[in-house]
Write an enzyme that holds these catalytic residues in place. Structure first.
Site: not given
Ligand SMILES: Cc1cc2nc3c(=O)[nH]c(=O)nc-3n(C[C@H](O)[C@H](O)[C@H](O)COP(=O)(O)OP(=O)(O)OC[C@H]3O[C@@H](n4cnc5c(N)ncnc54)[C@H](O)[C@@H]3O)c2cc1C
Length: 576
Positions: A235, A256
């Site tokens: 990640h 994000r």
């Protein structure tokens, strides 16, 4: 030694294990269902840690076809398409079940519809959530439901090994009550592996501390076939907290998705170089590798990270939409809503695992697998939001299938010699007098896996790590531990490490086989994706004499054939 029997034995109590237990118990109330969990019920595993949410198609213009195609593109086309289709087709039904049957309540829009937010790699906003701590809602409600049913729960019991019958079926498992140190033989007609995989053999890790890839190691031990073990997801946004165990803990992907930016130490928004179209909303493999390369090439921060900046979204928006993330950062003195926070890639998820069919059977009679222990659903890279959907979808299917499967089956018998041998092997460090240090071996494994079998790999490094893992496996046999069997945490770490070293070897060997780059697997010596030679799954199982056998198998393109443009999700655009 305690001996018990049950119709259905479920190993692990994350999304997969809990949903399986509920489905099995509700489908056939006369059956006995036993749920074994290494930690405490409702407190262990990664489902509880789910932040962002759950992918399911609820309304147009989104469609099952779009979710399916996104999943295949994210997975760089080596997914098992039947598993991926089962995931997307069943997820909407499972979301309704989570709310209407089990009492979960997800965030709503002003007109009372379930709210769906953006996650990377999605054609439409598809991710259902409860704030930014979705997993706590799901796990708490499922655990409450388990407690309300006649399901036997064994907390703080770890499965050590699967037990096989003379006919080669799986007939239950050898358990260890961690509190007393007593072994417990559990014979079962059907056994489900739902122990959550977990890439905990790396230096920087996001997954829960109780996971040590036990399910995958146990499946290997009874001869099950595994696939895609080279595919480990990193990640992009694990926290950088120097000298803290919380290094690697996640900041969720929704940051994000909402417009968060990643900058290197020079202030460059570096995703422009790696995926100029999707930028930070590119898939995890691409963003994580980009961050890794920025740091490795000297453009990282002094503490070894890059900066995630969401301050331009407005402090009020960030605080309202990401309260859990804001609080997590505040614990370390950082104000996520108003300033950039340092992050780095962190080992997060194992896409590889036990080969299953859409009904969770494994090819070994009596053995089923679901959730992160199973391979194939996510191919080379899992999309954010597809993980908890996977565990609850396939957990539910496994529960139903096992409840039907056990009817009329004879009680399994397992030999005393087998149990004797397994307990002696498990107790070896308590009786030996070697001088090797358990934690020195563990640290070496983590460093070596990070360096040679992590985000960027090449032949020499992979061969090196395979050799090192072999010698570490030998050293592990020469570890002697102090103390008795009751609540001996060093012994638990030894048992964990035994499985982690084995699964680390599976990852490295599979990565060596795949001579191309695809999804989360990036080979510096083979940087291109090769659709002609490598549209295959790397498979693995234990061969004669305990050797690790690998082979490749063409991907079964049962529903969709990759289009040239569909490969845009693979890492052809890496670094300069
Ligand atoms: C920080 C974090 C955030 C995440 N966020 C998201 C997200 O937003 N959306 C998403 O879709 N996915 C997310 N994921 C991934 C998601 O958590 C997993 O895909 C999913 O929860 C796995 O479910 P599972 O039931 O297979 O395993 P888990 O939930 O990990 O459960 C495994 C269970 O097995 C038990 N166990 C392990 N070994 C043994 C043993 N030997 N004996 C007995 N019990 C054992 C553990 O104690 C635990 O109860 C996230 C993961 C992490 C780490």
């Amino acid at each position: 030694m305690d001996q018990s029997r049950t119709d259905i034995l479920i190993i692990g109590a994350g999304g997969a294990g809990l949903t399986a237990a509920l489905h099995a118990a509700d489908r056939a109330q006369h059956l006995s269902v036993t749920l074994v969990v290494k930690g405490l019920l409702g407190r262990a595993g990664c489902t509880r840690m789910v932040q962002g949410g759950y992918n399911a198609v609820l309304k147009p213009p989104d469609s099952l076809e779009d979710h399916f195609l996104d999943t295949l593109m994210g997975g760089a086309w080596i997914n098992d398409q039947e598993l991926a289709w089962t995931l997307v087709e069943t997820a909407p039904e499972r979301i309704r079940e989570l709310e209407a049957r089990y009492g979960c309540f997800f965030d709503r829009t002003p007109d009372a519809q379930i709210h769906q937010k953006a996650f990377a790699g999605q054609s439409y906003d598809r991710t259902i959530h409860k704030g930014d701590l979705t997993g706590i809602e799901i796990t708490n409600r499922l655990a409450e439901q388990v407690l309300a049913r006649p399901i036997r729960v064994l907390d703080e019991h770890r499965a050590i090994s699967l037990l096989h019958t003379e006919g080669g079926e799986v007939g239950g498992a050898l358990l260890l009550d961690m509190r007393t140190g007593k072994f417990h033989v559990f014979r079962a007609k059907a056994t489900l592996l739902a122990a959550g995989g977990g890439p905990s053999m790396y230096k920087v890790v996001a997954c829960s501390a109780d996971k040590s890839a036990d399910g995958i190691a146990m499946a290997y031990g009874v001869g099950a076939s595994l696939q895609d073990m080279e595919m480990v997801q990193f990640h992009p946004t694990g926290l950088v907290v120097p000298r803290s165990l919380l290094t690697g803990a996640l900041l969720e992907e929704g940051l994000r998705g909402a417009g968060g930016r990643l900058n290197n130490n020079l202030g460059e928004r570096y995703m422009q170089r790696y995926d100029s179209v999707r930028l930070e909303r590119s898939t995890r493999d691409i963003v994580a590798r980009a961050s890794y390369l920025e740091i490795a090439e000297g453009r990282g921060t002094p503490a070894g990270g890059v900066r995630l900046d969401v301050s331009h979204l407005g402090a009020e928006f960030v605080e309202q939409n990401f309260p859990g993330m804001v609080k997590r950062c505040r614990d370390f003195g950082w104000d996520l809503a108003r300033q950039p926070v340092e992050v780095q890639p962190t080992a997060h998820f194992t896409m590889g695992g036990v080969q299953i069919s859409p009904d969770c059977t494994t090819g070994i009679q009596g053995l089923f697998a679901a959730g992160e222990d199973a391979g194939g659903v996510h191919g080379a890279n899992r999309l954010g939001g597809n993980g908890v959907a996977d565990s609850t979808v396939f957990g539910g299917i496994a529960g139903d299938v096992m409840a039907d499967w056990v009817v009329g089956r004879p009680e399994p018998t397992v030999s005393g010699e087998q149990i004797e041998q397994l307990t002696v092997e498990a107790c070896r460090p308590l009786t030996g007098n070697g001088t090797e240090s358990l934690y020195a071996i563990r640290d070496r494994m983590r460093e070596s896996m990070w360096e040679h079998a992590g985000l960027v790999r090449e032949e020499d490094g992979l061969k090196k790590v395979i050799a090192e893992l072999g010698s570490m496996q030998g050293q592990l046999e020469k570890v002697a531990l102090k103390g008795g069997r009751a609540y001996n945490l060093a012994w638990m770490d030894w048992l964990n490490l035994r499985n982690q070293l084995l699964v680390a070897e599976m990852i490295a060997r599979s990565a060596l086989v795949r001579q191309e780059s695809r999804g989360s697997h990036y080979r510096r010596d083979y940087p291109e994706t090769d659709q002609t030679a490598w549209l295959v799954n790397v498979c693995l199982r234990q061969g004669p004499g305990g050797t690790m056998q690998t082979w490749t198998r063409p991907v079964r393109l049962t529903r969709r054939v990759p289009q040239a443009e569909a490969l845009s999700a693979s890492p052809v655009d890496i670094g300069d």
